[in-house]
Enzyme design. Sequence first.
Site, mmCIF file in Angstrom:
data_model
loop_
_atom_site.group_PDB
_atom_site.id
_atom_site.type_symbol
_atom_site.label_atom_id
_atom_site.label_comp_id
_atom_site.label_asym_id
_atom_site.label_seq_id
_atom_site.Cartn_x
_atom_site.Cartn_y
_atom_site.Cartn_z
ATOM 1 N N HIS A 114 7.043 60.444 -1.503
ATOM 2 C CA HIS A 114 6.573 59.110 -1.886
ATOM 3 C C HIS A 114 7.104 58.793 -3.271
ATOM 4 O O HIS A 114 7.196 59.676 -4.112
ATOM 5 C CB HIS A 114 5.031 59.071 -1.896
ATOM 6 C CG HIS A 114 4.491 57.687 -1.898
ATOM 7 N ND1 HIS A 114 4.303 56.975 -3.054
ATOM 8 C CD2 HIS A 114 4.117 56.875 -0.881
ATOM 9 C CE1 HIS A 114 3.838 55.779 -2.744
ATOM 10 N NE2 HIS A 114 3.712 55.690 -1.445
ATOM 11 N N ASP A 139 1.733 58.165 6.358
ATOM 12 C CA ASP A 139 2.312 57.996 7.686
ATOM 13 C C ASP A 139 2.411 59.283 8.488
ATOM 14 O O ASP A 139 2.689 59.237 9.680
ATOM 15 C CB ASP A 139 3.723 57.388 7.553
ATOM 16 C CG ASP A 139 3.648 55.977 7.019
ATOM 17 O OD1 ASP A 139 2.878 55.195 7.570
ATOM 18 O OD2 ASP A 139 4.350 55.673 6.030
HETATM 19 N N1 ACO Z 1 12.726 64.930 3.290
HETATM 20 C C1 ACO Z 1 13.633 65.641 2.580
HETATM 21 N N2 ACO Z 1 13.999 65.386 1.308
HETATM 22 C C2 ACO Z 1 13.410 64.351 0.701
HETATM 23 C C3 ACO Z 1 12.449 63.565 1.344
HETATM 24 C C4 ACO Z 1 12.092 63.880 2.675
HETATM 25 N N3 ACO Z 1 11.200 63.171 3.345
HETATM 26 N N4 ACO Z 1 12.020 62.593 0.498
HETATM 27 C C5 ACO Z 1 12.688 62.774 -0.660
HETATM 28 N N5 ACO Z 1 13.529 63.837 -0.530
HETATM 29 C C6 ACO Z 1 14.392 64.384 -1.578
HETATM 30 C C7 ACO Z 1 15.678 63.587 -1.714
HETATM 31 O O1 ACO Z 1 16.699 64.092 -0.885
HETATM 32 C C8 ACO Z 1 15.970 63.741 -3.173
HETATM 33 O O2 ACO Z 1 16.514 65.021 -3.377
HETATM 34 P P1 ACO Z 1 17.586 65.303 -4.599
HETATM 35 O O3 ACO Z 1 16.911 64.797 -5.859
HETATM 36 O O4 ACO Z 1 17.772 66.783 -4.554
HETATM 37 O O5 ACO Z 1 18.807 64.513 -4.245
HETATM 38 C C9 ACO Z 1 14.591 63.745 -3.822
HETATM 39 O O6 ACO Z 1 13.702 64.242 -2.819
HETATM 40 C C10 ACO Z 1 14.121 62.377 -4.294
HETATM 41 O O7 ACO Z 1 14.258 61.494 -3.205
HETATM 42 P P2 ACO Z 1 14.425 59.937 -3.388
HETATM 43 O O8 ACO Z 1 14.819 59.345 -2.076
HETATM 44 O O9 ACO Z 1 15.280 59.641 -4.580
HETATM 45 O O10 ACO Z 1 12.950 59.551 -3.793
HETATM 46 P P3 ACO Z 1 12.282 58.175 -3.637
HETATM 47 O O11 ACO Z 1 11.135 58.141 -4.537
HETATM 48 O O12 ACO Z 1 13.292 57.085 -3.764
HETATM 49 O O13 ACO Z 1 11.856 58.235 -2.076
HETATM 50 C C11 ACO Z 1 10.805 57.935 -0.048
HETATM 51 C C12 ACO Z 1 10.635 57.979 -1.561
HETATM 52 C C13 ACO Z 1 11.789 56.808 0.351
HETATM 53 C C14 ACO Z 1 9.453 57.619 0.575
HETATM 54 C C15 ACO Z 1 11.352 59.300 0.456
HETATM 55 O O14 ACO Z 1 10.478 60.338 0.082
HETATM 56 C C16 ACO Z 1 11.574 59.324 1.978
HETATM 57 O O15 ACO Z 1 12.629 58.892 2.456
HETATM 58 N N6 ACO Z 1 10.550 59.811 2.761
HETATM 59 C C17 ACO Z 1 10.623 59.773 4.200
HETATM 60 C C18 ACO Z 1 10.256 58.372 4.716
HETATM 61 C C19 ACO Z 1 8.779 58.078 4.571
HETATM 62 O O16 ACO Z 1 7.931 58.901 4.928
HETATM 63 N N7 ACO Z 1 8.463 56.861 4.112
HETATM 64 C C20 ACO Z 1 7.084 56.401 3.957
HETATM 65 C C21 ACO Z 1 6.693 56.303 2.530
HETATM 66 S S1 ACO Z 1 5.011 55.821 2.385
HETATM 67 C C22 ACO Z 1 5.031 54.197 2.707
HETATM 68 O O17 ACO Z 1 5.894 53.446 2.409
HETATM 69 C C23 ACO Z 1 3.903 53.685 3.468
#
Ligand code: ACO
Length: 430
Positions: free
Chosen positions: A304, A361
């Site tokens: 998140h 979720d």
């Molecule tokens: N699985 C694996 N790796 C992940 C995940 C995940 N679900 N989420 C983040 N990471 C990793 C990224 O690869 C990144 O790694 P790095 O720094 O080594 O390159 C790091 O964690 C940071 O990720 P970002 O995408 O930059 O973080 P951000 O804060 O932008 O992302 C997000 C948040 C979009 C929710 C992300 O965690 C994700 O894609 N999760 C899966 C989708 C999801 O569950 N969305 C619902 C969110 S809650 C809502 O909106 C109701």
Amino acid sequence: MPEYAELNINGKKHKLPVVLGTEGEKAIDISKLRQDTGFITLDVGYGNTGSCTSSITFMDGENGILRYRGIPVEQLAEHATFKETAYLLIHGRLPTWEEHRQFSVLLNDHSLVHEDMRSFYQHYPRGSHPMGILSAMLNALKSFYPELENLEEEINITVTRLLAKIRTLAAMSYKISRGHQVVYPRPDLAYCENFLNMMFDSPVRPYKIHPDVVKALRLFWILHADHEQNCSTSAVRIVGSGRVNLYAAISAGIAALWGPLHGGANQAVVEMLENIQNEGSSIQRVIERAKDKNDPYRLMGFGHRVYKTYDPRAKIMKNICDTLLSKLTTQDPFLEIAKKLEAVALKDDYFIEHNLYPNVDFYSGIVLRAIGIPTNMFPVMFAIGRLPGWIAQWLESMNDPNWKLCRPRQIYTGPKITDYVPFEQRYKKP
Ligand code: ACO
């Protein structure tokens, strides 16, 4: 806390005011930065940018705290109805008994939708995603209900219409997509019961409303009711900042919520669990793929932007999931897979180092499956829950004396000035 932060650019010092929130949140006000220095700030994804001040929702991502108008979400989940929660968000305080009664009457009075709206559904291509349909329908409401001259009255009635009709529109889209007879809203039923009845009742198989299903739905909607400046809420505020009508702003919010990284994640989680089951993948293999930088695969329902600990909503959702399945004496193989995935991920160094925990979720899709909601309608369920939050945020922005048209800037990285080359010179005739 200092009143100013100092910025030093090429030896010239600039004082930037510090703004404090009621929970000690700190910001540096850069609203005069470009005017005074010629610089802008660059913050892709807005992770460090406050777009407004707001008195609606407080969240603390480090400590897993979420409060609506100061009230912890755990207390609302324990005691409140969804209607009360909606009233709290929109009006800033809990309703009195009489206000609650009047609110219920109004929601009932406005729950029917114009019969002509049926033809919209009937002409949508089969297989259209319900989020696309819902977004279009809410926008279309504006054309079906003439504007009142008194602005305050117009806003009040629009708010009521949206809250009342969104359930009817969502249930109608489900019924029509299945080729079934539409079920009308019933004034004798409460908010959640009414929706369930419109979704699942039929002349051949009357729907029996189960109190545990109602409770699960109530909690699901309360937990989704607001989440401060997330992607869809920001869409509502940004679109609304052009002073567009509320229907159009909410329609934009629904479109933003649709994506799998935001409100579509509940659908994506269940699809992920389904794939794991169908392909017989091991949990370890799934975790390895999610960690692999060369693989776009992510563990859906994990991570998140704000929560760097367990999402407080996910904790409640996991409990609802367990309780509902045991009360309905249903087994869902996806719950087993989800729990195994969570257990392995929470012990894995990558997930620990990246602060990746289950978000709301992760378990919500399993709750919705147990209620009987089809997978492609999961984001619609999220949208119904989020509607009071969007409305509250839109109202706050409309009444904010400092509100401006939202218009971020950019740093241009394209070509420098380039002369136009006439068509004949660019293409040789064959
Ligand atoms: N699985 C694996 N790796 C992940 C995940 C995940 N679900 N989420 C983040 N990471 C990793 C990224 O690869 C990144 O790694 P790095 O720094 O080594 O390159 C790091 O964690 C940071 O990720 P970002 O995408 O930059 O973080 P951000 O804060 O932008 O992302 C997000 C948040 C979009 C929710 C992300 O965690 C994700 O894609 N999760 C899966 C989708 C999801 O569950 N969305 C619902 C969110 S809650 C809502 O909106 C109701």
